[in-house]
Motif scaffolding. Structure first.
Motif, mmCIF file in Angstrom:
data_model
loop_
_atom_site.group_PDB
_atom_site.id
_atom_site.type_symbol
_atom_site.label_atom_id
_atom_site.label_comp_id
_atom_site.label_asym_id
_atom_site.label_seq_id
_atom_site.Cartn_x
_atom_site.Cartn_y
_atom_site.Cartn_z
ATOM 1 N N GLY A 104 0.735 -0.500 -0.025
ATOM 2 C CA GLY A 104 -0.092 0.058 0.102
ATOM 3 C C GLY A 104 0.228 1.590 -0.276
ATOM 4 N N SER A 105 2.208 1.054 0.511
ATOM 5 C CA SER A 105 3.337 2.411 0.330
ATOM 6 C C SER A 105 2.772 2.994 -1.455
ATOM 7 C CB SER A 105 4.414 1.578 0.124
ATOM 8 O OG SER A 105 4.751 1.477 2.051
ATOM 9 N N GLY A 106 2.889 4.286 -1.241
ATOM 10 C CA GLY A 106 2.950 4.986 -2.548
ATOM 11 C C GLY A 106 4.186 5.222 -3.160
ATOM 12 N N ARG A 107 4.158 5.374 -4.664
ATOM 13 C CA ARG A 107 5.847 5.616 -5.095
ATOM 14 C C ARG A 107 5.891 6.928 -4.882
ATOM 15 N NH1 ARG A 107 8.819 7.983 -8.627
ATOM 16 N NH2 ARG A 107 9.646 6.412 -10.271
ATOM 17 N N ASN A 108 5.445 8.183 -4.530
ATOM 18 C CA ASN A 108 6.206 9.274 -3.918
ATOM 19 C C ASN A 108 6.796 8.810 -2.702
ATOM 20 O OD1 ASN A 108 6.411 10.292 -6.566
ATOM 21 N ND2 ASN A 108 4.042 10.355 -6.278
ATOM 22 N N SER A 109 5.776 8.297 -1.455
ATOM 23 C CA SER A 109 5.824 7.991 0.023
ATOM 24 C C SER A 109 7.518 9.061 0.193
ATOM 25 C CB SER A 109 6.172 6.648 0.089
ATOM 26 O OG SER A 109 6.503 6.295 0.060
ATOM 27 N N ARG A 110 7.106 9.004 0.988
ATOM 28 C CA ARG A 110 8.641 9.797 2.170
ATOM 29 C C ARG A 110 9.295 9.910 3.461
ATOM 30 N NH1 ARG A 110 12.692 11.371 -1.576
ATOM 31 N NH2 ARG A 110 11.199 12.397 -3.536
ATOM 32 N N THR A 111 9.909 9.408 4.159
ATOM 33 C CA THR A 111 10.506 8.943 5.308
ATOM 34 C C THR A 111 9.223 9.588 6.195
ATOM 35 O OG1 THR A 111 12.983 9.207 4.838
ATOM 36 C CG2 THR A 111 11.724 9.157 7.073
ATOM 37 N N ARG A 112 8.699 8.489 6.546
ATOM 38 C CA ARG A 112 7.318 8.841 8.086
ATOM 39 C C ARG A 112 7.615 7.335 8.462
ATOM 40 N NH1 ARG A 112 7.219 5.494 3.481
ATOM 41 N NH2 ARG A 112 5.326 3.992 3.580
ATOM 42 N N LEU A 113 6.426 7.474 9.702
ATOM 43 C CA LEU A 113 6.361 6.422 10.870
ATOM 44 C C LEU A 113 5.162 5.707 9.768
ATOM 45 C CD1 LEU A 113 6.761 6.044 14.001
ATOM 46 C CD2 LEU A 113 4.835 6.597 14.234
ATOM 47 N N ILE A 114 5.209 4.365 10.461
ATOM 48 C CA ILE A 114 4.561 3.917 9.961
ATOM 49 C C ILE A 114 4.032 2.215 10.541
ATOM 50 C CG2 ILE A 114 5.075 3.585 7.492
ATOM 51 C CD1 ILE A 114 6.236 0.890 8.577
ATOM 52 N N THR A 115 3.244 1.926 10.100
ATOM 53 C CA THR A 115 2.398 0.582 11.080
ATOM 54 C C THR A 115 2.701 -0.897 10.563
ATOM 55 O OG1 THR A 115 0.427 2.069 12.365
ATOM 56 C CG2 THR A 115 0.295 -0.950 12.219
ATOM 57 N N PRO A 138 7.374 -4.659 18.072
ATOM 58 C CA PRO A 138 7.201 -3.483 18.306
ATOM 59 C C PRO A 138 6.677 -3.050 16.841
ATOM 60 C CG PRO A 138 9.531 -2.540 17.993
ATOM 61 C CD PRO A 138 8.849 -4.721 18.455
ATOM 62 N N ARG A 139 4.981 -2.298 16.704
ATOM 63 C CA ARG A 139 3.908 -1.941 16.037
ATOM 64 C C ARG A 139 4.311 -0.637 15.352
ATOM 65 N NH1 ARG A 139 -0.363 -5.744 17.155
ATOM 66 N NH2 ARG A 139 -0.205 -6.197 18.683
ATOM 67 N N ARG A 140 4.814 -0.286 15.623
ATOM 68 C CA ARG A 140 5.338 0.356 14.627
ATOM 69 C C ARG A 140 6.902 1.070 14.564
ATOM 70 N NH1 ARG A 140 1.998 6.162 15.867
ATOM 71 N NH2 ARG A 140 2.967 5.247 18.686
ATOM 72 N N ALA A 141 7.682 1.825 12.901
ATOM 73 C CA ALA A 141 9.099 1.785 12.577
ATOM 74 C C ALA A 141 8.822 3.436 11.956
ATOM 75 C CB ALA A 141 8.762 0.602 11.665
ATOM 76 N N ILE A 142 9.734 4.263 11.940
ATOM 77 C CA ILE A 142 10.292 4.612 10.888
ATOM 78 C C ILE A 142 11.455 4.285 9.762
ATOM 79 C CG2 ILE A 142 11.326 7.065 10.999
ATOM 80 C CD1 ILE A 142 11.741 7.353 13.846
ATOM 81 N N THR A 143 10.482 4.611 8.197
ATOM 82 C CA THR A 143 11.345 4.007 7.784
ATOM 83 C C THR A 143 11.635 5.366 5.581
ATOM 84 O OG1 THR A 143 11.247 2.496 6.073
ATOM 85 C CG2 THR A 143 9.116 3.569 6.255
#
Length: 664
Positions: free
Chosen positions: A182-193, A213-218
């Motif tokens: 579901g991550s978009g082509r133009n996505s940037r560094t962010r907190l995700i589940t 952990p249920r989340r990560a920064i990527t």
């Protein structure tokens, strides 16, 4: 038998079907350039050399080399090679700036699962990089400040001129970094589940998926695609399907790695196991000429039989022609002759006497097998963990014992990290009650019982067990192994608990194979002097223990190959815990009756600490006995569908020919 040809139909397989009728250039099928190496170590070395060349080029230009780095088991070989180049060739990291892909959130940098700790242990502490040039997403931040932090992380990459090269692995969902489906082509560094499958795959590092952990920064997909070069790596059969989807399938946000198809300078570096679902390996005859040796012929004929759903002996010239195998018929003879050759080979692998027959059981026309003149045989089964023997070849083990062979089982590791804390407490309580009842050193017993209870009560997720807790967990696995083999008829004096040192870290991450490990293995081989040696060949074990244990055995065999006893010895590789041999690979097929399969299940059940829910189940949610039975049933069903005799279940084996490169 499970194999890449059993992958469920998808858009990938539809495109493959369309390719059968005409030869197609490889680059029209593979939308990302792909280099296939025989083994993961060779691929890792090639990637390290490419990175080293880039570092030196940038140094010569007087510019920093900006690297995007990944974590996990896949890039470890690259980092090991880079450290070696630094130490032996003077490769300097003084002009290198790094940005890591991701980090769990929340996560303290000192924790065992921290990517800060990972990078320090595998690379940064061993090279001359300036700590100020190292950037890893911060898992300690207050959540309210994360968005601003992520913007600054992106800006820091731009401030040094962007990423020269981004190193990636690929997750089973096709994620790169932690860019889940579901991550978009133009996505940037962010907190995700994190996706449920991603968390399950990480469960072993955290001693249970409930601790992940249920989340990560990527970094985002767009951040990755901005890199001037992208190198993505995949190793092992477990990554074969998703690798093929990323390389040959359509571009989709459900498989983030597929976005690399649009990158002008992306490359896959994979081993042969991860390449198995690619058209070049599944059906290379659709791409051009192939060398029709016996193995390739068997693979093609079995593939054809499965495609048209016919037994081998019913395949016709029209079947070969319509499925793109005209060249095979033209090269190897008529369809009838090819069918007969492959059928006879598969039939010849089937034996109810894996250790050979005694003279009074031999019938006229029996196929002569290796070492047939020796009966009974001394058999040594190496089991990486205390349950791999019965899970993977329990039926064959039972048959060898029943047929009068002297069967020894060697448990290469203690398996002590794969025991739940509750089991350790329960067994400590049992020991304490027993000792108190009989008046055996009650003070020491109470002290030990209290220590285990207190340690476990205050234990943090992923914390290494104390020596006392490790011991009792190892003892649990050892007693289970004794119970399992006792049910198979193996005497206690023929069990060998090797406790190989490489394993005894108390952590999921182990030490490299050492000289002491090999020497222990050689000593046991010299002691038993077996005629048959069985060892685990399923290298998809996600923790790498199987691969290390196999390397120990094969290295030991290579060093002992000139010994007189070894001249009358053969090595067989089994699978079953994590994967299965492809049908074209199998060289010995041992059929199991329903009764033998039930005895095998009963032996597996003796490993109670692994029953119902194993601590480290890997990506397969089934219990180990279910995996084993499903694979054994599937092998028998495949043989039946190919026109061979119908059996309840079959265990398959491949003979090691003495070539280390052929396996490791």
């Amino acid at each position: 038998m499970s194999s890449v040809s059993d992958v469920p139909p998808s858009k990938l397989s539809e495109s493959t079907r369309m390719l059968r009728y005409d030869n197609v250039p490889l680059d029209e099928v593979e939308h990302i350039p792909c280099r296939v190496f025989r083994h993961a170590t060779q691929a890792s070395q090639a990637v390290a050399q490419q990175i080293a060349a880039l570092i030196r080029t940038r140094e010569g230009e007087g510019r920093p080399c900006v690297l995007g780095l990944a974590t996990g088991s896949t890039p470890v070989g690259v980092y090991n090679a880079l450290v070696q180049m630094h130490q032996e060739e003077g490769l300097s990291f003084r002009n290198v700036v790094t940005f890591n892909l991701d980090e769990y959130y929340p996560m303290q940098p000192h924790e065992l699962q921290s990517y800060v700790r990972f990078m320090r242990e595998h690379l940064f502490d061993h090279v001359d990089i300036d700590p100020a040039n190292v950037h890893i997403p911060d898992g300690t931040l207050d959540e309210a400040s994360i968005d601003d932090y992520c913007r600054r992380y992106e800006q820091a990459i731009q401030d040094v001129g962007g990423l020269d090269l981004q190193l990636l692995g690929i997750g089973r969902t096709g994620h790169i970094g932690f860019n889940e489906p579901g991550s978009g082509r133009n996505s940037r560094t962010r907190l995700i589940t994190l996706d449920r499958m991603t968390r399950r795959d990480a469960a072993s590092d955290f001693f249970g998926d409930e601790n992940v952990p249920r989340r990560a920064i990527t970094m985002g997909v767009g951040t990755i695609l901005d890199a001037r070069q992208v190198v993505i790596m995949a190793f092992g059969e477990g990554k074969a399907r998703i690798t093929a989807e990323a390389i040959e399938g359509e571009i989709s946000s459900m498989v983030a790695a597929s976005f690399l198809q649009d990158h002008p300078s992306a490359q896959f570096f994979i081993d042969e196991a991860a390449a198995e679902a690619l058209t070049r390996r599944r059906a290379p005859w659709t791409l051009g000429k192939v060398k029709w040796d016996e193995t390739q012929t068997r693979k093609a004929v079995i593939w054809l039989a499965q495609q048209v759903k016919k037994p081998i002996l019913k395949l016709t010239e029209e079947d070969y022609n319509e499925e793109g195998l005209q060249e095979l018929v033209a090269t190897r003879g008529s369809a009838y002759e090819i069918n007969l050759q492959v059928f006879r080979y598969l039939q010849s692998t089937i034996t109810g006497w894996p250790g050979g027959k005694p003279s009074h059981e031999k019938q006229p026309g029996d196929r002569s097998r290796a070492l047939e003149h020796i009966f009974p045989k001394r058999v040594l089964i190496f089991s990486p963990h205390p349950d791999d023997d019965v899970i993977s070849m329990g039926g064959t083990l039972i048959r060898l014992v029943d047929q009068g062979h002297q069967v020894h089982v060697a448990y290469q590791t203690s398996g002590n990290i794969a025991v739940f804390d509750d089991d350790a407490i329960r067994f400590a309580e049992f020991a304490a009650e027993y000792n108190r009842h009989f008046g055996i050193d009650p003070d020491r017993t109470a002290e030990l019982d209290s220590h285990i209870d207190e340690f476990v009560k205050h234990k943090q997720p992923g914390q290494v067990d104390s020596a006392e807790v490790q011991f009792i967990k190892g003892l649990i696995r050892r007693t289970e192994a004794r119970a399992a083999t006792r049910s198979c008829g193996v005497p206690a004096e023929q069990l060998h608990f090797m406790d190989m040192p490489f394993y005894e870290t108390g952590r999921v991450r182990k030490m490299p194979l050492g000289e002491e490990d090999i020497q222990i293995t050689m000593d046991l081989l010299n002691q038993v002097q077996p005629h048959q040696i069985y060892c685990a060949g399923d290298l998809s074990d996600p923790h790498g223990t199987h691969r290390t244990c196999l390397s120990a055995v094969l290295n030991a065999c290579n060093r002992l190959k000139d010994e007189a006893w070894y001249q009358e010895s053969e090595v067989w590789l089994y699978r079953g815990a994590w994967q299965e041999w492809g049908p074209h690979q199998v060289e010995m097929s041992v059929p199991l009756s329903p009764q033998e399969l039930m005895r095998k299940r009963a032996a597996i059940f003796k490993h109670e600490s692994q029953k119902d829910k194993a601590l480290f189940p890997g990506p397969d949610p089934r219990e180990f006995w279910q995996r084993a039975e499903d694979r054994n049933h599937a092998t028998a069903q495949l043989f039946d569908a190919l026109g061979l005799a119908e059996y309840e279940a079959i265990e398959g084996f491949v003979r090691w020919k003495g070539d280390m490169d052929s396996v490791l």
